[in-house]
Design an enzyme around this catalytic site. Sequence first.
Site, PDB file in Angstrom:
ATOM      1  N   ASN A 129      -4.065 -61.491   9.538  1.00  0.00           N
ATOM      2  CA  ASN A 129      -3.314 -62.670   9.589  1.00  0.00           C
ATOM      3  C   ASN A 129      -3.184 -63.209   8.423  1.00  0.00           C
ATOM      4  O   ASN A 129      -3.912 -63.848   7.688  1.00  0.00           O
ATOM      5  CB  ASN A 129      -3.861 -63.651  10.521  1.00  0.00           C
ATOM      6  CG  ASN A 129      -3.057 -65.123  10.975  1.00  0.00           C
ATOM      7  OD1 ASN A 129      -2.393 -65.433  10.240  1.00  0.00           O
ATOM      8  ND2 ASN A 129      -3.611 -65.758  11.819  1.00  0.00           N
ATOM      9  N   HIS A 184       4.835 -63.889  14.500  1.00  0.00           N
ATOM     10  CA  HIS A 184       3.873 -64.241  13.602  1.00  0.00           C
ATOM     11  C   HIS A 184       2.898 -63.133  14.143  1.00  0.00           C
ATOM     12  O   HIS A 184       2.534 -62.672  15.013  1.00  0.00           O
ATOM     13  CB  HIS A 184       3.385 -65.657  13.790  1.00  0.00           C
ATOM     14  CG  HIS A 184       2.082 -65.749  13.211  1.00  0.00           C
ATOM     15  ND1 HIS A 184       1.728 -65.573  11.939  1.00  0.00           N
ATOM     16  CD2 HIS A 184       0.854 -66.440  13.750  1.00  0.00           C
ATOM     17  CE1 HIS A 184       0.568 -65.915  11.642  1.00  0.00           C
ATOM     18  NE2 HIS A 184       0.002 -66.332  12.691  1.00  0.00           N
ATOM     19  N   CYS A 237       1.271 -71.451  10.298  1.00  0.00           N
ATOM     20  CA  CYS A 237       1.835 -69.935  10.490  1.00  0.00           C
ATOM     21  C   CYS A 237       3.123 -70.134  10.936  1.00  0.00           C
ATOM     22  O   CYS A 237       3.865 -69.068  11.151  1.00  0.00           O
ATOM     23  CB  CYS A 237       0.960 -69.307  11.597  1.00  0.00           C
ATOM     24  SG  CYS A 237      -0.586 -69.238  11.169  1.00  0.00           S
TER      25      CYS A 237
HETATM   26  O1  UT7 Z   1      -2.332 -67.821  12.898  1.00  0.00           O
HETATM   27  C1  UT7 Z   1      -2.787 -68.942  13.643  1.00  0.00           C
HETATM   28  C2  UT7 Z   1      -3.143 -68.540  14.943  1.00  0.00           C
HETATM   29  N1  UT7 Z   1      -4.172 -67.825  15.378  1.00  0.00           N
HETATM   30  C3  UT7 Z   1      -4.286 -67.086  16.210  1.00  0.00           C
HETATM   31  O2  UT7 Z   1      -3.435 -66.928  17.005  1.00  0.00           O
HETATM   32  C4  UT7 Z   1      -5.670 -66.468  16.714  1.00  0.00           C
HETATM   33  C5  UT7 Z   1      -5.714 -66.603  18.325  1.00  0.00           C
HETATM   34  N2  UT7 Z   1      -6.921 -66.297  18.813  1.00  0.00           N
HETATM   35  C6  UT7 Z   1      -7.415 -64.852  18.645  1.00  0.00           C
HETATM   36  O3  UT7 Z   1      -6.778 -63.983  18.054  1.00  0.00           O
HETATM   37  C7  UT7 Z   1      -8.531 -64.422  19.591  1.00  0.00           C
HETATM   38  O4  UT7 Z   1      -9.220 -65.346  20.390  1.00  0.00           O
HETATM   39  C8  UT7 Z   1      -9.997 -63.898  18.421  1.00  0.00           C
HETATM   40  C9  UT7 Z   1      -9.431 -62.686  17.943  1.00  0.00           C
HETATM   41  C10 UT7 Z   1     -10.073 -65.066  17.424  1.00  0.00           C
HETATM   42  C11 UT7 Z   1     -11.135 -63.756  19.623  1.00  0.00           C
HETATM   43  O5  UT7 Z   1     -10.761 -62.811  20.383  1.00  0.00           O
HETATM   44  P1  UT7 Z   1     -11.163 -63.218  22.136  1.00  0.00           P
HETATM   45  O6  UT7 Z   1     -10.844 -62.073  22.773  1.00  0.00           O
HETATM   46  O7  UT7 Z   1     -10.521 -64.421  22.250  1.00  0.00           O
HETATM   47  O8  UT7 Z   1     -12.686 -63.194  21.847  1.00  0.00           O
HETATM   48  P2  UT7 Z   1     -13.647 -64.529  22.240  1.00  0.00           P
HETATM   49  O9  UT7 Z   1     -13.418 -65.518  21.028  1.00  0.00           O
HETATM   50  O10 UT7 Z   1     -13.394 -64.564  23.737  1.00  0.00           O
HETATM   51  O11 UT7 Z   1     -15.122 -63.963  22.120  1.00  0.00           O
HETATM   52  C12 UT7 Z   1     -15.780 -62.847  22.723  1.00  0.00           C
HETATM   53  C13 UT7 Z   1     -16.931 -62.310  22.213  1.00  0.00           C
HETATM   54  C14 UT7 Z   1     -17.951 -63.540  21.923  1.00  0.00           C
HETATM   55  O12 UT7 Z   1     -19.260 -63.205  22.166  1.00  0.00           O
HETATM   56  P3  UT7 Z   1     -19.734 -63.686  23.754  1.00  0.00           P
HETATM   57  O13 UT7 Z   1     -19.551 -65.307  23.526  1.00  0.00           O
HETATM   58  O14 UT7 Z   1     -18.638 -63.225  24.769  1.00  0.00           O
HETATM   59  O15 UT7 Z   1     -21.229 -63.400  23.463  1.00  0.00           O
HETATM   60  C15 UT7 Z   1     -17.799 -63.731  20.608  1.00  0.00           C
HETATM   61  O16 UT7 Z   1     -18.929 -64.367  19.610  1.00  0.00           O
HETATM   62  O17 UT7 Z   1     -16.860 -61.631  20.871  1.00  0.00           O
HETATM   63  C16 UT7 Z   1     -17.762 -62.284  20.027  1.00  0.00           C
HETATM   64  N3  UT7 Z   1     -17.014 -61.961  18.523  1.00  0.00           N
HETATM   65  C17 UT7 Z   1     -16.998 -61.060  18.067  1.00  0.00           C
HETATM   66  N4  UT7 Z   1     -17.698 -59.815  18.366  1.00  0.00           N
HETATM   67  C18 UT7 Z   1     -17.744 -58.822  17.242  1.00  0.00           C
HETATM   68  C19 UT7 Z   1     -16.087 -63.022  18.082  1.00  0.00           C
HETATM   69  N5  UT7 Z   1     -15.956 -62.384  16.805  1.00  0.00           N
HETATM   70  C20 UT7 Z   1     -16.421 -61.219  16.784  1.00  0.00           C
HETATM   71  C21 UT7 Z   1     -16.353 -60.085  15.950  1.00  0.00           C
HETATM   72  N6  UT7 Z   1     -17.032 -58.768  16.068  1.00  0.00           N
HETATM   73  N7  UT7 Z   1     -15.718 -60.266  14.538  1.00  0.00           N
END
Ligand code: UT7
Length: 312
Positions: free
Chosen positions: A262, A232, A108
Amino acid sequence: MGSAITGWGDALPDRVVTNDEFAARLDTSDEWIVARTGIRERRMGSTTSELAVQAGRAALKSAGIDGADVDLLVLATTTPDQAIPATSAAVHHALGCRGGAFDLNAACAGFVYALVTADALLGAGHRRALVIGSETLSRVTDQEDRSTAVLFGDGAAAIVLESGATGDLVLSYDLGVDGSAASLLYADHGGHIHMEGREVFRRAVRTEMVSIERVLADAGIGPDDVDLFVPHQANVRIIEAVNERLGLPMERTAIVLDHTGNTSAASIPLALAEAADSGRLAEGDTVLLSGFGAGMTWASAVIRWGRRGLPR
Ligand code: UT7
């Protein structure tokens, strides 16, 4: 002699994939995706080379030059068409460029790496460079894994860089990589993207802040002097967190992730091209670019916007 960005263009595949399309088959929802990422839809389809050629052609047209006027092509991509040869070879051929061409993989952060590299090579005697970011991340994303499927999209954007400008294009830059964190975001050959989302999020904010503060200090400016911030486009919450810490309002920030998702190396040039097309950039504007991604890589630059290139 300095260089200038004299043209730009972008290319998105026709197929729009909405959040509801994922919600119909995965345990997710439009509400979750919008609230957690800011993404509403993304585009999918085509190949990295086709998108790069389309974006490159649009950039050449915008600069008023032909492929044969280009003597350097740099293609930033993390999703090449094949393992061998480099995708830039096909793009170079299709556009009829001269000189050398190479792929650059800094994920990225790839476009900023490519821009800084091309600008340095113009300083070493090249006259016109085509710098492209092109990705087809949908090919390397597990479309059944809700934690990654909803995040990534396909697209490309390109700029033409010309020597012969009066001032410098790149006022300051910072390139970096921390290979010890590589396991946080990777895809094996033939495999899918794996990401520790929460940890990548934390590092993205932390690393971009350090990198941005460094390039602002090196350019001798502060956040108030930035006319447009082009970050980004991974997650609007990452961008908001960085802006809040910098004290930079979202109104001076380019956002395209709501309709592109992304797109890795394509995301910064897509946001830059859209901002330029919509008249948000004026001659002499100070533009801050910053990206962060797999590697883990990062790259920031302060550039001076201006269209003056070689005499036609
Ligand atoms: O481009 C390269 C760099 N990449 C990035 O910068 C990405 C960085 N990371 C992110 O943007 C975020 O961490 C994500 C969008 C990937 C995830 O968001 P988050 O607020 O960090 O959520 P999380 O990973 O802490 O997950 C929260 C909950 C989890 O459930 P539990 O464990 O709390 O029960 C996940 O399983 O959300 C769940 N979850 C979803 N729920 C509904 C994960 N993906 C989804 C989804 N729909 N698509």
